[in-house]
Motif scaffolding. Structure first.
Motif, short mmCIF file in Angstrom:
data_model
loop_
_atom_site.label_atom_id
_atom_site.label_comp_id
_atom_site.label_asym_id
_atom_site.label_seq_id
_atom_site.Cartn_x
_atom_site.Cartn_y
_atom_site.Cartn_z
N PHE A 62 0.86 -1.18 0.00
CA PHE A 62 0.00 0.00 0.00
C PHE A 62 0.90 1.23 0.00
O PHE A 62 1.68 1.44 0.93
CB PHE A 62 -0.91 -0.01 1.23
CG PHE A 62 -2.04 0.97 1.14
CD1 PHE A 62 -3.09 0.76 0.25
CD2 PHE A 62 -2.07 2.11 1.93
CE1 PHE A 62 -4.14 1.66 0.16
CE2 PHE A 62 -3.11 3.01 1.85
CZ PHE A 62 -4.16 2.78 0.96
N VAL A 63 0.80 2.03 -1.05
CA VAL A 63 1.72 3.15 -1.24
C VAL A 63 0.97 4.41 -1.63
O VAL A 63 -0.19 4.37 -2.06
CB VAL A 63 2.78 2.83 -2.32
CG1 VAL A 63 3.53 1.54 -1.99
CG2 VAL A 63 2.13 2.73 -3.70
N CYS A 186 3.47 2.99 2.65
CA CYS A 186 2.63 3.10 3.85
C CYS A 186 2.57 1.79 4.63
O CYS A 186 1.90 1.72 5.67
CB CYS A 186 1.22 3.52 3.46
SG CYS A 186 1.13 5.06 2.53
N GLN A 187 3.20 0.74 4.13
CA GLN A 187 3.22 -0.59 4.74
C GLN A 187 1.86 -1.28 4.69
O GLN A 187 1.70 -2.29 4.03
CB GLN A 187 3.76 -0.54 6.17
CG GLN A 187 5.22 -0.11 6.24
CD GLN A 187 5.78 -0.17 7.65
OE1 GLN A 187 5.07 -0.38 8.63
NE2 GLN A 187 7.08 0.02 7.76
N PHE A 188 0.87 -0.76 5.42
CA PHE A 188 -0.45 -1.38 5.44
C PHE A 188 -1.53 -0.34 5.16
O PHE A 188 -1.38 0.84 5.47
CB PHE A 188 -0.72 -2.03 6.80
CG PHE A 188 0.22 -3.16 7.13
CD1 PHE A 188 0.12 -4.38 6.48
CD2 PHE A 188 1.22 -2.99 8.08
CE1 PHE A 188 0.98 -5.42 6.78
CE2 PHE A 188 2.09 -4.03 8.39
CZ PHE A 188 1.97 -5.25 7.74
N GLU A 189 -2.64 -0.79 4.59
CA GLU A 189 -3.75 0.11 4.30
C GLU A 189 -4.48 0.51 5.58
O GLU A 189 -4.72 -0.31 6.46
CB GLU A 189 -4.75 -0.57 3.35
CG GLU A 189 -5.98 0.29 3.06
CD GLU A 189 -7.01 -0.41 2.19
OE1 GLU A 189 -8.18 0.01 2.22
OE2 GLU A 189 -6.64 -1.37 1.49
N THR A 190 -4.84 1.78 5.67
CA THR A 190 -5.76 2.27 6.69
C THR A 190 -6.77 3.17 6.00
O THR A 190 -6.47 3.75 4.94
CB THR A 190 -5.04 3.08 7.78
OG1 THR A 190 -4.56 4.31 7.21
CG2 THR A 190 -3.87 2.30 8.38
N PRO A 191 -7.97 3.32 6.54
CA PRO A 191 -8.95 4.23 5.93
C PRO A 191 -8.41 5.65 5.80
O PRO A 191 -8.65 6.34 4.81
CB PRO A 191 -10.13 4.17 6.91
CG PRO A 191 -10.01 2.83 7.57
CD PRO A 191 -8.53 2.60 7.71
N HIS A 192 -7.65 6.07 6.81
CA HIS A 192 -7.04 7.40 6.84
C HIS A 192 -6.14 7.61 5.62
O HIS A 192 -6.22 8.63 4.93
CB HIS A 192 -6.24 7.50 8.15
CG HIS A 192 -5.29 8.65 8.25
ND1 HIS A 192 -5.67 9.89 8.67
CD2 HIS A 192 -3.96 8.73 8.00
CE1 HIS A 192 -4.61 10.69 8.68
NE2 HIS A 192 -3.57 10.01 8.29
N ILE A 201 -0.29 -1.83 -4.83
CA ILE A 201 0.47 -2.33 -5.97
C ILE A 201 1.09 -3.66 -5.56
O ILE A 201 1.22 -3.95 -4.37
CB ILE A 201 1.56 -1.34 -6.43
CG1 ILE A 201 2.60 -1.10 -5.32
CG2 ILE A 201 0.96 -0.03 -6.90
CD1 ILE A 201 3.79 -0.25 -5.79
N SER A 202 1.48 -4.45 -6.53
CA SER A 202 2.10 -5.73 -6.21
C SER A 202 3.53 -5.53 -5.71
O SER A 202 4.16 -4.49 -5.97
CB SER A 202 2.13 -6.62 -7.46
OG SER A 202 3.06 -6.10 -8.41
N TYR A 203 4.04 -6.52 -5.01
CA TYR A 203 5.42 -6.45 -4.53
C TYR A 203 6.39 -6.32 -5.69
O TYR A 203 7.38 -5.57 -5.61
CB TYR A 203 5.75 -7.70 -3.71
CG TYR A 203 7.20 -7.81 -3.31
CD1 TYR A 203 7.74 -6.98 -2.33
CD2 TYR A 203 8.04 -8.73 -3.93
CE1 TYR A 203 9.08 -7.08 -1.97
CE2 TYR A 203 9.38 -8.83 -3.58
CZ TYR A 203 9.89 -8.00 -2.60
OH TYR A 203 11.22 -8.09 -2.24
#
Length: 216
Positions: A62-63, A186-192, A201-203
């Motif tokens: 997640f970027v 961003c490492q992981f998705e958050t709603p924020h 995106i894929s690794y």
């Protein structure tokens, strides 16, 4: 599968990690290992209450791309008011300490003393940076992360007043774009973060940016 690291400065191929992204445990938090980790899309999660360093590398990333940052009408209004001052690398230690203190009681808290020391050492060597949000002379929000080449790897953020961390991220993206930055991890998705332009995106696609702009 989850690998056990040794003293050897190396990581296994992330494609062989667990489906949830956990790749390995063990090793250390030395500057060389951290730089090697981030330059391969791997980041640590130190379960300090268990004295266990975990290394994560999700295959789904997640970027935020700096030129895709979304600034809402309310955030533009807040920025235009000029109520807050934004600085870079003026209070790294205060930022990381506050991030840790605000989450210390949470289950799975990871930002303990050893992690703070490790990222402070990275900062001292020019591989970590912070963004601070000030209301008059009081620190009210901010973020920090690792900087390698033209990529920024976000680690943690906080707000003591509404939208302070959003302000920090917006200014980071704008500064990054103006200075040739290409990607904020961003490492992981958050709603924020999703509302601010974050996307998956894929690794393998993620690594094309890493290999081009910050591989060591």
């Amino acid at each position: 599968m989850v690998f056990q690291l040794t003293d050897k400065l190396a990581f296994p191929d992330p494609h062989y990690g667990d489906p949830d992204g956990l790749l390995a445990v063990g090793g250390d938090l030395s500057i060389d290992r951290l730089i090697l980790a981030y330059s391969n899309g791997i980041f640590p999660w130190y379960a300090f209450r268990e004295e266990l360093i975990q290394w994560w590398c999700p295959m789904d990333r997640f970027v935020i791309f700096p030129d895709e940052i979304h600034i809402s009408h309310s955030m533009r209004t807040l920025i235009n008011k000029g109520k807050y001052e934004i600085t870079f690398n003026e209070a790294f230690q205060d930022i990381i300490q506050t991030c840790g203190e605000l989450r210390i009681e949470q289950e799975g808290a990871w930002l303990g003393t050893k992690m703070m020391e490790a990222y402070t050492h990275l900062h001292e060597q020019g591989f970590a940076a912070s963004v601070e949000v000030w209301e008059e002379e009081q620190l009210v929000g901010g973020l920090y992360g690792v900087t390698l080449g033209r990529c920024f790897f976000g680690e943690s953020m906080f707000s003591l007043v509404p939208s302070a961390s959003k302000l920090a991220l917006i200014h980071l993206a704008q500064f990054f774009r103006e200075h040739g930055g290409v990607m904020i991890d961003c490492q992981f998705e958050t709603p924020h973060l999703k509302t601010m332009g974050g996307r998956h995106i894929s690794y393998d696609e993620y690594m094309t940016y890493i290999e081009q702009d910050c591989r060591f």
